[in-house]
Design a protein around this motif. Sequence first.
Motif, PDB file in Angstrom:
ATOM      1  N   ALA A 444       1.268  -1.355   0.227  1.00 45.90           N
ATOM      2  CA  ALA A 444      -0.346  -0.101  -0.313  1.00 45.90           C
ATOM      3  C   ALA A 444       1.167   1.293  -0.340  1.00 45.90           C
ATOM      4  CB  ALA A 444      -1.114  -0.057   0.937  1.00 45.90           C
ATOM      5  N   GLU A 445       2.048   0.988   1.021  1.00 42.15           N
ATOM      6  CA  GLU A 445       3.020   2.400   0.939  1.00 42.15           C
ATOM      7  C   GLU A 445       3.569   2.768  -0.561  1.00 42.15           C
ATOM      8  OE1 GLU A 445       6.111   3.898   3.418  1.00 42.15           O
ATOM      9  OE2 GLU A 445       6.056   1.964   3.592  1.00 42.15           O
ATOM     10  N   THR A 446       4.222   1.681  -0.834  1.00 43.06           N
ATOM     11  CA  THR A 446       5.675   1.833  -2.315  1.00 43.06           C
ATOM     12  C   THR A 446       4.530   2.694  -3.640  1.00 43.06           C
ATOM     13  OG1 THR A 446       6.367   0.263  -1.545  1.00 43.06           O
ATOM     14  CG2 THR A 446       6.602   0.700  -3.620  1.00 43.06           C
ATOM     15  N   ASN A 447       2.988   1.513  -3.041  1.00 41.12           N
ATOM     16  CA  ASN A 447       2.025   2.369  -4.868  1.00 41.12           C
ATOM     17  C   ASN A 447       1.657   3.390  -4.353  1.00 41.12           C
ATOM     18  OD1 ASN A 447       1.807  -0.164  -6.401  1.00 41.12           O
ATOM     19  ND2 ASN A 447       1.515  -1.247  -4.866  1.00 41.12           N
ATOM     20  N   PHE A 448       1.100   4.065  -2.995  1.00 39.06           N
ATOM     21  CA  PHE A 448       0.561   5.107  -2.795  1.00 39.06           C
ATOM     22  C   PHE A 448       1.579   6.221  -2.687  1.00 39.06           C
ATOM     23  CE2 PHE A 448       0.002   8.546   0.298  1.00 39.06           C
ATOM     24  CZ  PHE A 448      -1.253   9.375  -0.434  1.00 39.06           C
ATOM     25  N   LEU A 449       2.443   6.053  -2.931  1.00 41.48           N
ATOM     26  CA  LEU A 449       4.005   7.248  -2.746  1.00 41.48           C
ATOM     27  C   LEU A 449       3.652   7.464  -4.407  1.00 41.48           C
ATOM     28  CD1 LEU A 449       6.672   6.295  -0.004  1.00 41.48           C
ATOM     29  CD2 LEU A 449       4.790   8.200  -0.351  1.00 41.48           C
ATOM     30  N   GLN A 450       4.216   6.103  -5.049  1.00 44.73           N
ATOM     31  CA  GLN A 450       4.184   5.965  -6.265  1.00 44.73           C
ATOM     32  C   GLN A 450       3.127   6.747  -7.318  1.00 44.73           C
ATOM     33  OE1 GLN A 450       4.738   2.447  -7.518  1.00 44.73           O
ATOM     34  NE2 GLN A 450       6.770   2.189  -6.903  1.00 44.73           N
ATOM     35  N   GLY A 451       1.685   6.519  -6.516  1.00 44.95           N
ATOM     36  CA  GLY A 451       0.352   7.170  -7.139  1.00 44.95           C
ATOM     37  C   GLY A 451       0.868   8.065  -6.854  1.00 44.95           C
ATOM     38  N   GLN A 452       0.979   9.330  -6.255  1.00 45.85           N
ATOM     39  CA  GLN A 452       1.319  10.155  -5.240  1.00 45.85           C
ATOM     40  C   GLN A 452       1.980  11.212  -6.199  1.00 45.85           C
ATOM     41  OE1 GLN A 452       2.928  11.888  -1.717  1.00 45.85           O
ATOM     42  NE2 GLN A 452       1.057  12.838  -0.860  1.00 45.85           N
ATOM     43  N   MET A 453       3.227  10.486  -6.738  1.00 48.49           N
ATOM     44  CA  MET A 453       3.749  10.817  -8.003  1.00 48.49           C
ATOM     45  C   MET A 453       3.464  11.246  -8.787  1.00 48.49           C
ATOM     46  SD  MET A 453       7.805  10.062  -6.538  1.00 48.49           S
ATOM     47  CE  MET A 453       7.316   8.486  -6.777  1.00 48.49           C
ATOM     48  N   LEU A 454       2.616   9.960  -9.953  1.00 49.01           N
ATOM     49  CA  LEU A 454       2.448  10.719 -11.055  1.00 49.01           C
ATOM     50  C   LEU A 454       1.072  11.388 -10.576  1.00 49.01           C
ATOM     51  CD1 LEU A 454       1.770   6.789 -11.854  1.00 49.01           C
ATOM     52  CD2 LEU A 454       3.411   7.901 -12.630  1.00 49.01           C
ATOM     53  N   GLY A 455       0.678  11.439  -9.815  1.00 49.84           N
ATOM     54  CA  GLY A 455      -0.611  12.274 -10.015  1.00 49.84           C
ATOM     55  C   GLY A 455      -0.282  13.691  -9.845  1.00 49.84           C
ATOM     56  N   GLN A 456       0.522  14.307  -8.620  1.00 46.69           N
ATOM     57  CA  GLN A 456       0.780  15.746  -8.950  1.00 46.69           C
ATOM     58  C   GLN A 456       1.045  16.010 -10.405  1.00 46.69           C
ATOM     59  OE1 GLN A 456       3.994  15.436  -6.057  1.00 46.69           O
ATOM     60  NE2 GLN A 456       2.081  15.789  -4.115  1.00 46.69           N
ATOM     61  N   ALA A 457       2.057  15.245 -11.194  1.00 50.87           N
ATOM     62  CA  ALA A 457       2.714  15.158 -12.629  1.00 50.87           C
ATOM     63  C   ALA A 457       0.985  15.062 -13.439  1.00 50.87           C
ATOM     64  CB  ALA A 457       3.464  14.388 -12.982  1.00 50.87           C
ATOM     65  N   MET A 458       0.530  15.125 -12.603  1.00 52.63           N
ATOM     66  CA  MET A 458      -0.698  14.574 -13.845  1.00 52.63           C
ATOM     67  C   MET A 458      -2.199  15.943 -13.123  1.00 52.63           C
ATOM     68  SD  MET A 458      -0.624  10.729 -14.224  1.00 52.63           S
ATOM     69  CE  MET A 458      -2.361  10.295 -15.167  1.00 52.63           C
ATOM     70  N   ASP A 459      -2.975  15.209 -13.097  1.00 56.48           N
ATOM     71  CA  ASP A 459      -4.802  15.910 -12.672  1.00 56.48           C
ATOM     72  C   ASP A 459      -4.800  15.994 -11.531  1.00 56.48           C
ATOM     73  OD1 ASP A 459      -5.188  16.226 -15.245  1.00 56.48           O
ATOM     74  OD2 ASP A 459      -6.415  14.390 -15.310  1.00 56.48           O
ATOM     75  N   GLY A 460      -3.911  15.584 -10.416  1.00 53.87           N
ATOM     76  CA  GLY A 460      -3.765  15.066  -8.815  1.00 53.87           C
ATOM     77  C   GLY A 460      -3.934  14.593  -8.135  1.00 53.87           C
ATOM     78  N   THR A 461      -3.896  14.155  -7.393  1.00 51.64           N
ATOM     79  CA  THR A 461      -3.826  13.211  -6.435  1.00 51.64           C
ATOM     80  C   THR A 461      -5.265  12.292  -6.362  1.00 51.64           C
ATOM     81  OG1 THR A 461      -1.201  13.757  -5.528  1.00 51.64           O
ATOM     82  CG2 THR A 461      -2.501  11.938  -4.441  1.00 51.64           C
ATOM     83  N   PHE A 462      -6.326  13.389  -5.914  1.00 52.80           N
ATOM     84  CA  PHE A 462      -7.159  12.794  -5.951  1.00 52.80           C
ATOM     85  C   PHE A 462      -8.300  12.062  -7.820  1.00 52.80           C
ATOM     86  CE2 PHE A 462     -11.876  13.518  -5.810  1.00 52.80           C
ATOM     87  CZ  PHE A 462     -11.839  12.777  -4.126  1.00 52.80           C
ATOM     88  N   GLN A 463      -7.375  12.892  -8.095  1.00 55.90           N
ATOM     89  CA  GLN A 463      -8.187  12.788  -9.114  1.00 55.90           C
ATOM     90  C   GLN A 463      -7.946  11.407  -9.844  1.00 55.90           C
ATOM     91  OE1 GLN A 463      -7.771  15.467  -8.462  1.00 55.90           O
ATOM     92  NE2 GLN A 463      -9.442  16.591  -9.356  1.00 55.90           N
ATOM     93  N   TYR A 464      -5.965  11.196  -9.522  1.00 51.84           N
ATOM     94  CA  TYR A 464      -5.369   9.457  -9.850  1.00 51.84           C
ATOM     95  C   TYR A 464      -6.376   8.499  -9.266  1.00 51.84           C
ATOM     96  CZ  TYR A 464      -2.024   6.348 -10.327  1.00 51.84           C
ATOM     97  OH  TYR A 464      -1.671   5.734 -11.380  1.00 51.84           O
ATOM     98  N   PHE A 465      -6.510   8.608  -7.967  1.00 57.69           N
ATOM     99  CA  PHE A 465      -7.232   7.451  -6.948  1.00 57.69           C
ATOM    100  C   PHE A 465      -8.269   7.399  -6.944  1.00 57.69           C
ATOM    101  CE2 PHE A 465      -2.424   8.324  -5.635  1.00 57.69           C
ATOM    102  CZ  PHE A 465      -1.975   6.680  -4.687  1.00 57.69           C
ATOM    103  N   PHE A 466      -9.359   7.851  -7.054  1.00 53.18           N
ATOM    104  CA  PHE A 466     -10.488   8.057  -6.938  1.00 53.18           C
ATOM    105  C   PHE A 466     -11.459   8.140  -8.640  1.00 53.18           C
ATOM    106  CE2 PHE A 466      -9.332   8.907  -2.695  1.00 53.18           C
ATOM    107  CZ  PHE A 466     -10.141   8.110  -2.535  1.00 53.18           C
ATOM    108  N   THR A 467     -10.327   8.184  -9.508  1.00 51.19           N
ATOM    109  CA  THR A 467     -11.035   8.288 -11.340  1.00 51.19           C
ATOM    110  C   THR A 467     -10.593   6.434 -11.792  1.00 51.19           C
ATOM    111  OG1 THR A 467      -9.304   9.535 -12.394  1.00 51.19           O
ATOM    112  CG2 THR A 467     -11.434  10.956 -11.137  1.00 51.19           C
ATOM    113  N   GLY A 468     -11.456   6.508 -13.423  1.00 49.82           N
ATOM    114  CA  GLY A 468     -10.899   4.716 -13.757  1.00 49.82           C
ATOM    115  C   GLY A 468     -12.210   4.246 -12.812  1.00 49.82           C
ATOM    116  N   GLY A 469     -12.714   3.168 -13.911  1.00 52.02           N
ATOM    117  CA  GLY A 469     -13.603   2.101 -13.694  1.00 52.02           C
ATOM    118  C   GLY A 469     -12.913   0.865 -13.004  1.00 52.02           C
TER     119      GLY A 469
END
Length: 509
Positions: A444-469
Amino acid sequence: MELIQYLPQVLSGWNLTILIAGTVVGLLLGATPGLSPTMAVALLIPFTFQMEATSGLILLGVLYTATVAGGAVSAILVNIPGAPANIATMLDGHPMARNGRATEALHYCFISSGVGGVIGVLVLIFFTPLLAGFALRFGPSELFWIAILGITVIGSLGSTSVLKGLLAGAVGVWISLIGFNPVAGTERFVFTEHLQGGVTIIPALIGLFAIPQVFQMVEDSRRGRGKEAFGMEQRPVWTSVVYNLSKVRALSIGSIVGTLVGLIPGAGGQIAGLIAYDQNKKFSKNPEAFGKGEPEGVITSESANNSMVGASLVPMLSLGIPGSPTAAVLLGGLLIQGLFPGPDLFTQHASVAWTFMGALLVSQVLMVVFGLYISRFSKYVIRIPKHHMAAAVAVLAVFGTYSVQNSVSDVMIMMTMGCAMYFAMRFGFGPGPVVLGIILGPIAETNFLQGQMLGQAMDGTFQYFFTGGINIFLVALCVLSIGYSIVAEFKVRSRQRGQSSGRTVEVKS
C-alpha cells in the motif's frame, strides 16, 4: 493443439522423474515452517545450471506449486503455516484437527489444491495473451486499492471482534513501516540497530505463529496435558473427494479470487487465500462457523493459493512481469537459461514453453496423489509428546529465521514478536491480522507514494486515485467489505445474546 503435441515430452523418463522428485521434495519443504516457496525455489536454482532449459524449468515450476500445497500440513497439524500462503488454511484447518478431523482436513487441503491448481494452469494455457493485457491495466492506484481491500479483510481474521482485528492489523501496518522509507530513504521507528533492516515477513510469520504455539505446548505439558493429542481418524479418500467437489461455491470463489490475484503483479498467495476466505465467509449462511473448524474455509483457502500459482506465471511468461515473489525468482531461472519472456518464447522456444506448462498440469495430479499418501503418515507428527514438539518447533523456528538472511537480528525480532503475541492472544487478539498488515503495508505504501508522484504530475492526486472504472470498483468493494464485517458482527452478537437469554429462561423455569 500445441500442448497435446508436446505432452509425450512431459511424460518422458527424465522429465517424469523430475516431476515426481520435485513434487515430493516440494511437499516436504512446504511442510517445514518458515521455508517459503520463494526460498525453496531460490535454493534449487543453482541445481538447474547444468540441466537442459526444459528440465530446469519443470523442476522449479513443480517445486513452486508443491511447496504452496505442502505448507498446509504444518498449518493444520501444528497451527503453524508452512508459508504465508497457508495463513488462511490454518484458521479452520487446525480447529478441524483439534476436533478429531485431521485426516479430513488434509484430504480437503490436497484435493482443493489440485482443483485450484488445474484451473490456474488452464488459465495459463488458454488465456495468457488476453489476461496479460488485463494485468497491464493495474497501475499504482489500482494496486494501492487492492492492498486496501486486503486490509479491510483484517477485521474478521482470527480476533474476537472486528475492532480488535482492525487494531491488530493497524499494528501490523505500523511494524511494516519500521526501517527505511522506500522513497526518501530516511529511517523510521528504528529504536535499535537490530531494526535497521526493518521487519521482514519470515521472522514475523514464524514469531507470531510458532512462538506462541511453543509457549502453549510447554504450558499444556506442565499442566499435565502433555500427552493429550488429537487423533487421526480413518476416512476413505473417496468420501472426501465427493464432499470436496460438492462445495462448488467454495471452490469457485477460491479459484476465481486466486486467479485474479495471481494476475496482479506482486500480490502473492497469502493475499489470495485471505481474500477468498473472507469472501466465502461473507457468502456463507453460517459465517460464525468459520474459524471453528469449517471445511469450506480450508477448501476455499487452498484452492485460492494454488490457482494463484498458474495465473502468476501469465504476466511473467508473456510480459516479463512476475505475478508473485516466487514467480519473480522463477523468472530469474528462465533468464539464466537464456530464455526471455514475450511472444518469441512461444514461437522460437515453443518446445520449452509448452512442455513446461504441460508439466505444471501433470504436477497437479501428482501433488494430489502424493499429498494424500503423505497425509497418512501425519499421525506420527501428532503423537510426539508436546514438550518434545515444543523443543523441535523452537529449533526449527530459530533455524528457519536465521537461514533467511543469516541474521541474529531477525532471530531477536522473531522472539520478541512471538512473546508479545503470546500475551496479546490472552486478550482476544489474533496473529492473522498482524501478519496481513505486515504483508500489505509495504504494498500500500509503495504504490501510494508512486501514485502520489504520478498524480501531482497529472490532474492531481485525488483524481488519480478516485477516477477510472477499476479504481471506483475497488473502492466500492472496500466500503462494502468494511460495512459487511460490521453488520455481520452485530448479527452474530445479537444471535449470541438471544441464545444466552433463552438459556437463562430455561434455567429459571
